[in-house]
Design a protein around this motif. Structure first.
Motif, PDB file in Angstrom:
ATOM      1  N   CYS A  22       0.912  -1.279   0.180  1.00  0.00           N
ATOM      2  CA  CYS A  22      -0.023  -0.043   0.138  1.00  0.00           C
ATOM      3  C   CYS A  22       0.827   0.976  -0.044  1.00  0.00           C
ATOM      4  O   CYS A  22       1.960   1.213   0.674  1.00  0.00           O
ATOM      5  CB  CYS A  22      -0.982  -0.014   1.332  1.00  0.00           C
ATOM      6  SG  CYS A  22      -1.944   1.476   1.350  1.00  0.00           S
ATOM      7  N   SER A  34      -7.059  -3.564  -5.311  1.00  0.00           N
ATOM      8  CA  SER A  34      -6.132  -2.879  -4.437  1.00  0.00           C
ATOM      9  C   SER A  34      -4.857  -2.943  -5.107  1.00  0.00           C
ATOM     10  O   SER A  34      -3.987  -1.930  -5.004  1.00  0.00           O
ATOM     11  CB  SER A  34      -6.126  -3.634  -2.916  1.00  0.00           C
ATOM     12  OG  SER A  34      -7.206  -3.438  -2.288  1.00  0.00           O
ATOM     13  N   THR A  37      -4.854  -0.334  -7.923  1.00  0.00           N
ATOM     14  CA  THR A  37      -4.704   1.011  -7.505  1.00  0.00           C
ATOM     15  C   THR A  37      -3.593   1.610  -6.448  1.00  0.00           C
ATOM     16  O   THR A  37      -3.449   2.650  -6.384  1.00  0.00           O
ATOM     17  CB  THR A  37      -6.027   1.532  -6.638  1.00  0.00           C
ATOM     18  OG1 THR A  37      -6.234   0.583  -5.657  1.00  0.00           O
ATOM     19  CG2 THR A  37      -7.409   1.048  -7.357  1.00  0.00           C
ATOM     20  N   LEU A  39      -3.709   0.952  -3.468  1.00  0.00           N
ATOM     21  CA  LEU A  39      -4.272   1.400  -2.005  1.00  0.00           C
ATOM     22  C   LEU A  39      -4.956   0.251  -1.596  1.00  0.00           C
ATOM     23  O   LEU A  39      -5.844  -0.313  -2.261  1.00  0.00           O
ATOM     24  CB  LEU A  39      -4.960   2.696  -2.245  1.00  0.00           C
ATOM     25  CG  LEU A  39      -4.216   3.976  -2.228  1.00  0.00           C
ATOM     26  CD1 LEU A  39      -5.305   5.005  -2.514  1.00  0.00           C
ATOM     27  CD2 LEU A  39      -3.143   4.455  -1.260  1.00  0.00           C
ATOM     28  N   ASP A  44      -7.777   3.525   1.190  1.00  0.00           N
ATOM     29  CA  ASP A  44      -8.648   4.321  -0.129  1.00  0.00           C
ATOM     30  C   ASP A  44      -9.857   4.721   0.519  1.00  0.00           C
ATOM     31  O   ASP A  44     -10.150   5.862  -0.092  1.00  0.00           O
ATOM     32  CB  ASP A  44      -8.914   3.052  -1.056  1.00  0.00           C
ATOM     33  CG  ASP A  44      -9.771   3.636  -2.293  1.00  0.00           C
ATOM     34  OD1 ASP A  44      -9.294   4.523  -2.889  1.00  0.00           O
ATOM     35  OD2 ASP A  44     -10.738   2.986  -2.722  1.00  0.00           O
TER      36      ASP A  44
END
Length: 73
Positions: A22, A34, A37, A39, A44
């Protein structure tokens, strides 16, 4: 160079999914969304909170009666 295709050796022990962390907290990401992206779901939600529900902000307003409309007794 000949007409031979290039041979690339692939070691099956290295061919696992790479670890993606992350971008906000550094925890390992496991879900496909996840990982895409960058995150996790908690981070998020912190960065992109859900939009407020407009229906909860409605309220009654006192209004004058429109001219020409008869009011019920």
């Amino acid at each position: 160079m000949g007409d031979e295709p290039l041979a690339i050796a692939i070691d099956s022990s290295e061919a696992g999914p790479r670890l993606v962390r992350c971008r906000l907290c550094g925890r390992p990401l496991t879900g496909a969304d996840s990982r895409r992206t960058g995150l996790g779901p908690t981070c998020d939600a912190k960065l992109h909170p859900p939009a407020p529900d407009i229906r909860s902000r409605r309220h009654e307003v006192e209004q004058d009666t429109l001219p020409g409309i008869d009011q019920a007794p």
